[in-house]
Scaffold this motif. Structure first.
Motif, PDB file in Angstrom:
ATOM      1  N   LEU A   1       8.929  -4.599  14.518  1.00  0.00           N
ATOM      2  CA  LEU A   1       7.685  -4.635  14.280  1.00  0.00           C
ATOM      3  C   LEU A   1       7.555  -2.872  14.796  1.00  0.00           C
ATOM      4  O   LEU A   1       6.822  -2.091  14.420  1.00  0.00           O
ATOM      5  CB  LEU A   1       6.203  -5.482  14.845  1.00  0.00           C
ATOM      6  N   ARG A   2       8.318  -2.616  15.238  1.00  0.00           N
ATOM      7  CA  ARG A   2       8.214  -1.173  16.171  1.00  0.00           C
ATOM      8  C   ARG A   2       7.802   0.307  15.229  1.00  0.00           C
ATOM      9  O   ARG A   2       7.653   1.472  15.601  1.00  0.00           O
ATOM     10  CB  ARG A   2       9.676  -0.883  17.060  1.00  0.00           C
ATOM     11  N   TYR A   3       8.153  -0.050  13.482  1.00  0.00           N
ATOM     12  CA  TYR A   3       8.442   0.796  12.878  1.00  0.00           C
ATOM     13  C   TYR A   3       7.141   0.685  11.902  1.00  0.00           C
ATOM     14  O   TYR A   3       6.951   1.867  10.642  1.00  0.00           O
ATOM     15  CB  TYR A   3       9.823   1.007  12.215  1.00  0.00           C
ATOM     16  N   ASN A   4       6.931   0.042  12.125  1.00  0.00           N
ATOM     17  CA  ASN A   4       5.199  -0.035  11.318  1.00  0.00           C
ATOM     18  C   ASN A   4       4.316  -0.229  11.664  1.00  0.00           C
ATOM     19  O   ASN A   4       3.452  -0.360  12.970  1.00  0.00           O
ATOM     20  CB  ASN A   4       5.260  -1.862  11.178  1.00  0.00           C
TER      21      ASN A   4
ATOM     22  N   LYS B   1       1.445  -1.374   0.135  1.00  0.00           N
ATOM     23  CA  LYS B   1      -0.437  -0.157  -0.341  1.00  0.00           C
ATOM     24  C   LYS B   1       0.928   1.409  -0.656  1.00  0.00           C
ATOM     25  O   LYS B   1       1.855   1.248   0.422  1.00  0.00           O
ATOM     26  CB  LYS B   1      -1.042  -0.253   1.190  1.00  0.00           C
ATOM     27  N   PHE B   2       0.437   2.262  -0.727  1.00  0.00           N
ATOM     28  CA  PHE B   2       0.851   3.673  -0.456  1.00  0.00           C
ATOM     29  C   PHE B   2       0.233   3.994   1.026  1.00  0.00           C
ATOM     30  O   PHE B   2      -0.746   4.147   0.838  1.00  0.00           O
ATOM     31  CB  PHE B   2       0.880   4.443  -1.586  1.00  0.00           C
ATOM     32  N   GLY B   3       1.799   4.188   1.935  1.00  0.00           N
ATOM     33  CA  GLY B   3       1.383   5.087   3.218  1.00  0.00           C
ATOM     34  C   GLY B   3       1.555   6.589   3.471  1.00  0.00           C
ATOM     35  O   GLY B   3       0.589   7.450   2.868  1.00  0.00           O
ATOM     36  N   CYS B   4       3.186   6.546   3.346  1.00  0.00           N
ATOM     37  CA  CYS B   4       3.930   8.082   4.015  1.00  0.00           C
ATOM     38  C   CYS B   4       4.104   8.302   2.859  1.00  0.00           C
ATOM     39  O   CYS B   4       4.519   9.279   2.063  1.00  0.00           O
ATOM     40  CB  CYS B   4       4.775   7.722   5.080  1.00  0.00           C
ATOM     41  N   GLY B   5       4.822   7.479   1.965  1.00  0.00           N
ATOM     42  CA  GLY B   5       5.559   7.811   0.602  1.00  0.00           C
ATOM     43  C   GLY B   5       7.301   8.513   1.223  1.00  0.00           C
ATOM     44  O   GLY B   5       8.067   8.905   0.632  1.00  0.00           O
TER      45      GLY B   5
ATOM     46  N   LEU C   1      -1.496  -3.854   6.987  1.00  0.00           N
ATOM     47  CA  LEU C   1      -1.246  -4.920   7.351  1.00  0.00           C
ATOM     48  C   LEU C   1      -0.418  -5.887   6.119  1.00  0.00           C
ATOM     49  O   LEU C   1       0.378  -7.138   6.571  1.00  0.00           O
ATOM     50  CB  LEU C   1      -3.086  -6.139   7.235  1.00  0.00           C
ATOM     51  N   ASN C   2      -0.281  -5.575   5.254  1.00  0.00           N
ATOM     52  CA  ASN C   2       0.714  -5.653   4.670  1.00  0.00           C
ATOM     53  C   ASN C   2       1.726  -5.601   4.988  1.00  0.00           C
ATOM     54  O   ASN C   2       2.811  -6.447   5.017  1.00  0.00           O
ATOM     55  CB  ASN C   2       0.722  -4.887   3.074  1.00  0.00           C
ATOM     56  N   GLY C   3       2.320  -4.358   5.673  1.00  0.00           N
ATOM     57  CA  GLY C   3       3.681  -4.484   6.389  1.00  0.00           C
ATOM     58  C   GLY C   3       3.902  -5.523   7.825  1.00  0.00           C
ATOM     59  O   GLY C   3       5.063  -5.360   7.411  1.00  0.00           O
ATOM     60  N   MET C   4       3.089  -5.095   8.528  1.00  0.00           N
ATOM     61  CA  MET C   4       3.062  -6.480   9.165  1.00  0.00           C
ATOM     62  C   MET C   4       3.401  -7.868   9.161  1.00  0.00           C
ATOM     63  O   MET C   4       4.282  -8.509  10.142  1.00  0.00           O
ATOM     64  CB  MET C   4       1.540  -6.241  10.346  1.00  0.00           C
ATOM     65  N   VAL C   5       2.303  -8.268   7.975  1.00  0.00           N
ATOM     66  CA  VAL C   5       2.921  -9.642   7.299  1.00  0.00           C
ATOM     67  C   VAL C   5       4.289  -9.905   7.101  1.00  0.00           C
ATOM     68  O   VAL C   5       5.143 -11.053   7.550  1.00  0.00           O
ATOM     69  CB  VAL C   5       1.893  -9.929   6.572  1.00  0.00           C
TER      70      VAL C   5
ATOM     71  N   ALA D   1       3.459   0.103   5.341  1.00  0.00           N
ATOM     72  CA  ALA D   1       2.304  -0.278   4.680  1.00  0.00           C
ATOM     73  C   ALA D   1       2.828  -1.004   3.249  1.00  0.00           C
ATOM     74  O   ALA D   1       2.096  -1.612   2.728  1.00  0.00           O
ATOM     75  CB  ALA D   1       1.650   1.144   3.979  1.00  0.00           C
ATOM     76  N   CYS D   2       4.101  -0.168   2.492  1.00  0.00           N
ATOM     77  CA  CYS D   2       4.197  -0.475   1.481  1.00  0.00           C
ATOM     78  C   CYS D   2       5.053  -1.730   1.799  1.00  0.00           C
ATOM     79  O   CYS D   2       6.264  -2.147   0.465  1.00  0.00           O
ATOM     80  CB  CYS D   2       5.105   0.757   0.272  1.00  0.00           C
ATOM     81  N   THR D   3       5.272  -2.138   2.653  1.00  0.00           N
ATOM     82  CA  THR D   3       6.779  -3.553   3.108  1.00  0.00           C
ATOM     83  C   THR D   3       6.525  -4.729   1.597  1.00  0.00           C
ATOM     84  O   THR D   3       5.467  -4.873   1.157  1.00  0.00           O
ATOM     85  CB  THR D   3       6.660  -3.572   4.077  1.00  0.00           C
ATOM     86  N   VAL D   4       8.052  -4.906   0.797  1.00  0.00           N
ATOM     87  CA  VAL D   4       7.825  -6.616   0.360  1.00  0.00           C
ATOM     88  C   VAL D   4       9.084  -6.931   0.896  1.00  0.00           C
ATOM     89  O   VAL D   4       9.916  -6.255   1.403  1.00  0.00           O
ATOM     90  CB  VAL D   4       7.600  -6.234  -1.300  1.00  0.00           C
ATOM     91  N   LEU D   5       9.436  -7.835   0.250  1.00  0.00           N
ATOM     92  CA  LEU D   5      11.095  -8.936   0.347  1.00  0.00           C
ATOM     93  C   LEU D   5      11.372  -8.969  -0.543  1.00  0.00           C
ATOM     94  O   LEU D   5      11.054  -8.843  -1.801  1.00  0.00           O
ATOM     95  CB  LEU D   5      10.372 -10.375   0.912  1.00  0.00           C
TER      96      LEU D   5
END
Length: 158
Positions: free
Chosen positions: A133-136, A41-45, A107-111, A51-55
């Motif tokens: 998770l502190r920065y999510n 997701k686009f969150g803060c940019g 949720l995307n970023g957390m998972v 929210a935009c986390t990927v591996l």
């Protein structure tokens, strides 16, 4: 043809894609706009909310600040890529079982963050999960359920 664009080879969720964009285009834009993947997701940019986390090669990365030129020919995994044969993986299933979503935006970023942690440390403790998770950011208040899900899957992997 735009003279500032060039083809980039991206390996996303085990598939190879050739996308023609400017080298500094954020990976998030390509994932969502060109590949129609809606997990990130686009969150803060700014790479701060998660929210935009990927591996990228198994490491959590904030795709809103990662230019496509830096991830060419590397393995990119999105939330959609965690599932196998249409079934959620164990991290996704734990989040479902623990009802660890309210609005679902974070949720995307957390998972993805939990997935990356457990790939490098399958026996992560609750303290390590909390630290990871502190920065999510989550604005809905499902932190308790998110932690329950993460701890559940970590214990199951031990």
């Amino acid at each position: 043809m735009n003279p500032c664009t060039r083809p980039h080879t991206l390996r996303v969720n085990q598939e190879t894609h050739i996308i023609e964009v400017e080298p500094d285009t954020p990976l998030l834009y390509v994932l969502r706009n060109d590949l129609e993947l809606n997990g990130p997701k686009f969150g803060c940019g700014l790479g701060e909310c998660g929210a935009c986390t990927v591996l990228v090669d198994g490491v959590a990365a904030r795709s809103c600040v990662v230019p496509v030129s830096l991830v060419e020919n590397r393995q990119i995994t999105t939330l959609e890529g965690l599932a196998r044969n249409g079934q959620p993986n164990d991290v996704q299933q734990a989040f479902i079982d623990c009802q660890a979503a309210q609005c679902g935006y974070c949720l995307n970023g957390m998972v993805m963050t939990v997935q990356a942690l457990l790939e490098r440390n399958p026996q992560a403790t609750e303290e390590q999960i909390r630290d990871e998770l502190r920065y999510n950011l989550c604005r809905c208040g499902t932190h308790v359920e998110i932690m329950q899900a993460a701890v559940r899957v970590a214990k199951a992997r031990q």
